[in-house]
Motif scaffolding. Structure first.
Motif, PDB file in Angstrom:
ATOM      1  N   LEU A   9     -48.062  26.473  46.891  1.00  0.00           N
ATOM      2  CA  LEU A   9     -49.296  25.721  46.635  1.00  0.00           C
ATOM      3  C   LEU A   9     -50.012  26.281  45.417  1.00  0.00           C
ATOM      4  O   LEU A   9     -50.009  27.484  45.174  1.00  0.00           O
ATOM      5  N   GLY A  10     -50.669  25.379  44.697  1.00  0.00           N
ATOM      6  CA  GLY A  10     -51.511  25.801  43.590  1.00  0.00           C
ATOM      7  C   GLY A  10     -50.763  26.558  42.528  1.00  0.00           C
ATOM      8  O   GLY A  10     -51.254  27.547  41.996  1.00  0.00           O
ATOM      9  N   ALA A  11     -49.558  26.096  42.199  1.00  0.00           N
ATOM     10  CA  ALA A  11     -48.731  26.836  41.252  1.00  0.00           C
ATOM     11  C   ALA A  11     -49.306  26.772  39.847  1.00  0.00           C
ATOM     12  O   ALA A  11     -49.683  25.722  39.355  1.00  0.00           O
ATOM     13  N   HIS A  12     -49.381  27.922  39.211  1.00  0.00           N
ATOM     14  CA  HIS A  12     -49.731  28.021  37.796  1.00  0.00           C
ATOM     15  C   HIS A  12     -48.557  28.717  37.120  1.00  0.00           C
ATOM     16  O   HIS A  12     -48.324  29.894  37.320  1.00  0.00           O
ATOM     17  N   GLY A  13     -47.791  27.958  36.339  1.00  0.00           N
ATOM     18  CA  GLY A  13     -46.551  28.509  35.816  1.00  0.00           C
ATOM     19  C   GLY A  13     -45.560  28.651  36.954  1.00  0.00           C
ATOM     20  O   GLY A  13     -45.298  27.718  37.692  1.00  0.00           O
ATOM     21  N   ASP A  14     -45.024  29.839  37.129  1.00  0.00           N
ATOM     22  CA  ASP A  14     -44.022  30.079  38.163  1.00  0.00           C
ATOM     23  C   ASP A  14     -44.590  30.812  39.366  1.00  0.00           C
ATOM     24  O   ASP A  14     -43.849  31.230  40.248  1.00  0.00           O
ATOM     25  N   ALA A  15     -45.890  31.002  39.413  1.00  0.00           N
ATOM     26  CA  ALA A  15     -46.478  31.830  40.472  1.00  0.00           C
ATOM     27  C   ALA A  15     -47.412  31.015  41.346  1.00  0.00           C
ATOM     28  O   ALA A  15     -48.566  30.786  40.986  1.00  0.00           O
ATOM     29  N   PRO A  16     -46.938  30.539  42.507  1.00  0.00           N
ATOM     30  CA  PRO A  16     -47.837  29.838  43.429  1.00  0.00           C
ATOM     31  C   PRO A  16     -48.874  30.792  43.990  1.00  0.00           C
ATOM     32  O   PRO A  16     -48.599  31.973  44.206  1.00  0.00           O
ATOM     33  N   SER A  17     -50.064  30.287  44.225  1.00  0.00           N
ATOM     34  CA  SER A  17     -51.136  31.134  44.752  1.00  0.00           C
ATOM     35  C   SER A  17     -51.076  31.250  46.265  1.00  0.00           C
ATOM     36  O   SER A  17     -51.720  32.128  46.848  1.00  0.00           O
ATOM     37  N   ASP A  18     -50.319  30.362  46.907  1.00  0.00           N
ATOM     38  CA  ASP A  18     -50.224  30.384  48.362  1.00  0.00           C
ATOM     39  C   ASP A  18     -48.885  29.766  48.754  1.00  0.00           C
ATOM     40  O   ASP A  18     -48.345  28.932  48.030  1.00  0.00           O
ATOM     41  N   ILE A  19     -48.348  30.185  49.873  1.00  0.00           N
ATOM     42  CA  ILE A  19     -47.058  29.672  50.330  1.00  0.00           C
ATOM     43  C   ILE A  19     -47.148  29.327  51.808  1.00  0.00           C
ATOM     44  O   ILE A  19     -47.675  30.116  52.604  1.00  0.00           O
ATOM     45  N   ILE A  20     -46.660  28.150  52.160  1.00  0.00           N
ATOM     46  CA  ILE A  20     -46.497  27.774  53.562  1.00  0.00           C
ATOM     47  C   ILE A  20     -45.037  28.001  53.924  1.00  0.00           C
ATOM     48  O   ILE A  20     -44.144  27.365  53.362  1.00  0.00           O
ATOM     49  N   ALA A  21     -44.785  28.924  54.817  1.00  0.00           N
ATOM     50  CA  ALA A  21     -43.407  29.256  55.200  1.00  0.00           C
ATOM     51  C   ALA A  21     -43.391  29.714  56.651  1.00  0.00           C
ATOM     52  O   ALA A  21     -44.132  30.628  57.000  1.00  0.00           O
ATOM     53  N   PRO A  22     -42.580  29.085  57.492  1.00  0.00           N
ATOM     54  CA  PRO A  22     -41.761  27.909  57.176  1.00  0.00           C
ATOM     55  C   PRO A  22     -42.629  26.664  57.045  1.00  0.00           C
ATOM     56  O   PRO A  22     -43.734  26.613  57.579  1.00  0.00           O
ATOM     57  N   PHE A  23     -42.111  25.681  56.337  1.00  0.00           N
ATOM     58  CA  PHE A  23     -42.841  24.434  56.164  1.00  0.00           C
ATOM     59  C   PHE A  23     -42.090  23.297  56.826  1.00  0.00           C
ATOM     60  O   PHE A  23     -40.916  23.059  56.552  1.00  0.00           O
ATOM     61  N   ALA A  24     -42.776  22.590  57.705  1.00  0.00           N
ATOM     62  CA  ALA A  24     -42.257  21.385  58.347  1.00  0.00           C
ATOM     63  C   ALA A  24     -43.432  20.470  58.611  1.00  0.00           C
ATOM     64  O   ALA A  24     -44.552  20.930  58.834  1.00  0.00           O
ATOM     65  N   GLY A  25     -43.195  19.184  58.590  1.00  0.00           N
ATOM     66  CA  GLY A  25     -44.280  18.225  58.779  1.00  0.00           C
ATOM     67  C   GLY A  25     -44.753  17.702  57.434  1.00  0.00           C
ATOM     68  O   GLY A  25     -43.941  17.421  56.545  1.00  0.00           O
ATOM     69  N   PHE A  26     -46.071  17.584  57.270  1.00  0.00           N
ATOM     70  CA  PHE A  26     -46.640  16.981  56.070  1.00  0.00           C
ATOM     71  C   PHE A  26     -47.756  17.861  55.528  1.00  0.00           C
ATOM     72  O   PHE A  26     -48.479  18.507  56.286  1.00  0.00           O
ATOM     73  N   GLY A  40     -54.479  21.184  60.105  1.00  0.00           N
ATOM     74  CA  GLY A  40     -55.077  22.433  59.664  1.00  0.00           C
ATOM     75  C   GLY A  40     -55.427  22.330  58.192  1.00  0.00           C
ATOM     76  O   GLY A  40     -54.886  21.488  57.466  1.00  0.00           O
ATOM     77  N   ALA A  41     -56.344  23.169  57.736  1.00  0.00           N
ATOM     78  CA  ALA A  41     -56.795  23.095  56.346  1.00  0.00           C
ATOM     79  C   ALA A  41     -56.901  24.487  55.741  1.00  0.00           C
ATOM     80  O   ALA A  41     -57.249  25.454  56.415  1.00  0.00           O
ATOM     81  N   ARG A  42     -56.592  24.563  54.445  1.00  0.00           N
ATOM     82  CA  ARG A  42     -56.765  25.775  53.650  1.00  0.00           C
ATOM     83  C   ARG A  42     -57.696  25.437  52.498  1.00  0.00           C
ATOM     84  O   ARG A  42     -57.458  24.474  51.760  1.00  0.00           O
ATOM     85  N   PHE A  43     -58.754  26.227  52.349  1.00  0.00           N
ATOM     86  CA  PHE A  43     -59.768  25.964  51.332  1.00  0.00           C
ATOM     87  C   PHE A  43     -59.754  27.059  50.263  1.00  0.00           C
ATOM     88  O   PHE A  43     -59.650  28.237  50.593  1.00  0.00           O
ATOM     89  N   THR A  44     -59.870  26.655  49.025  1.00  0.00           N
ATOM     90  CA  THR A  44     -59.980  27.592  47.907  1.00  0.00           C
ATOM     91  C   THR A  44     -61.278  27.309  47.179  1.00  0.00           C
ATOM     92  O   THR A  44     -61.472  26.207  46.639  1.00  0.00           O
TER      93      THR A  44
END
Length: 326
Positions: A231-248, A319-323
């Protein structure tokens, strides 16, 4: 003229996991590439253009012959959603509605999206409002002139906004106030993910990663490795990762289309003021459907973290993630 929302490349998030880079864009009907074989299963990716951006589907199957019909029907599902509600297409049902103020015998897909949008507008107290299109037109036309719309112009546009001025049923959709306009950009890509996943399931595809601008995943990679979403990738470095990811999952952020260098003014509008909310930089919502994830992320961004989180909690499985904006 009603202009479409044009996501900038920064909005694209990264798929992370065991496959590495995705295949090059496919153009022909048979243009897919088997990327990996593991445990007798193959992986293939096909990409194309929709909603003014690149969409891609990664599928896992035991037989290579399973890919082509699944890709065909999945992309047909995307194109059907575009035909119903995309502002990138001047011939879409939604574009015709905005031109004429009325649409008889509306496309059922358009009705599904609109009914959800109007319900969410009510539940969010109007923070999510599909009739904010006049604000997009105002801001985009002002930006093209190198200007920022002033208070009077914004106030006039706000008078033409109001979800309760839309009447919709199977016979017709119509505006009950003059000079209105609808946009479904706050949920259409999530809805497209729903339709793609349904098309893939009909072909027995149980392992897939879908990127329609918003994201969906089921099962895992060919080798059993879970899908991961950056999530929120700038270049090659995402700021957050959902793992494992399933659903929407869907993200609303202030970096997609901007009208000021500091991102204070951007494509997400508060329908009450005509300005962009300034408290948050990004909201990501995970949900049981793409339509729900996409709509809720937009609404929560406008409402702010406390009220947005309360809205998300009303929906089971979300669920929600806020920045916060720095």
């Amino acid at each position: 003229m009603n202009l479409p929302l044009r996501p900038a490349p920064e909005r694209r998030r990264a798929l992370l996991g065991g496959l590495g880079a995705l295949a090059a864009l496919a153009t022909g009907p048979a243009a897919f590439r088997a990327l990996a074989e593991s445990r007798g299963r193959r992986t293939a990716t096909r990409a194309g253009l929709a909603f003014g951006t690149t969409v891609s589907l990664t599928l896992v199957a035991e037989r290579e012959a399973a890919f082509e019909p699944a890709f065909r029907d999945a992309f047909a599902a995307i194109h059907a959603v575009e035909a119903a509600g995309s502002l990138y297409r001047s011939d879409s049902a939604l574009s015709r509605l905005n031109r004429d103020g009325r649409l008889d015998a509306p496309d059922p897909l358009l009705l599904t999206m609109l009914h959800f949008a109007l319900t969410l507008a009510e539940r969010s107290g109007g923070a999510f409002d599909p009739t904010v299109q006049p604000l997009w037109t105002l801001w985009s036309e002002s930006a093209a002139k190198g200007e920022r719309p002033g208070p009077q112009a914004r106030a006039e546009a706000v008078t033409r906004i109001g979800w309760h001025h839309v009447a919709a049923d199977e016979s017709a959709i119509r505006f009950t106030q003059a000079r209105m306009g609808l946009t479904l950009n706050g949920l259409i890509q999530g809805f497209a993910a729903d339709r793609v996943m349904a098309a893939l399931a009909a072909h027995g595809i149980a392992d897939a990663f879908v990127d329609t601008g918003e994201f969906a995943a089921t099962g895992a990679h060919a080798d059993g490795t879970p899908w991961r979403l950056g999530l929120g990738a700038h270049g090659d470095a995402p700021s957050d990762i959902i793992a494992p990811f399933a659903g929407f999952a869907a993200t609303s952020g202030d970096d997609a289309t901007v009208f000021s260098p500091d991102r204070r003014d951007h494509h997400i509008f508060d329908p009450a003021t005509g300005l962009s909310p300034t408290a948050l930089s990004r909201v990501t919502v995970t949900a049981p459907s793409g339509l729900l994830a996409d709509g809720l992320s937009t609404a929560a961004f406008v409402m702010g973290e406390a009220a947005g989180a309360a809205l998300v909690r009303l929906y089971e499985g979300c669920g929600a993630r806020f920045t916060a904006k720095l």
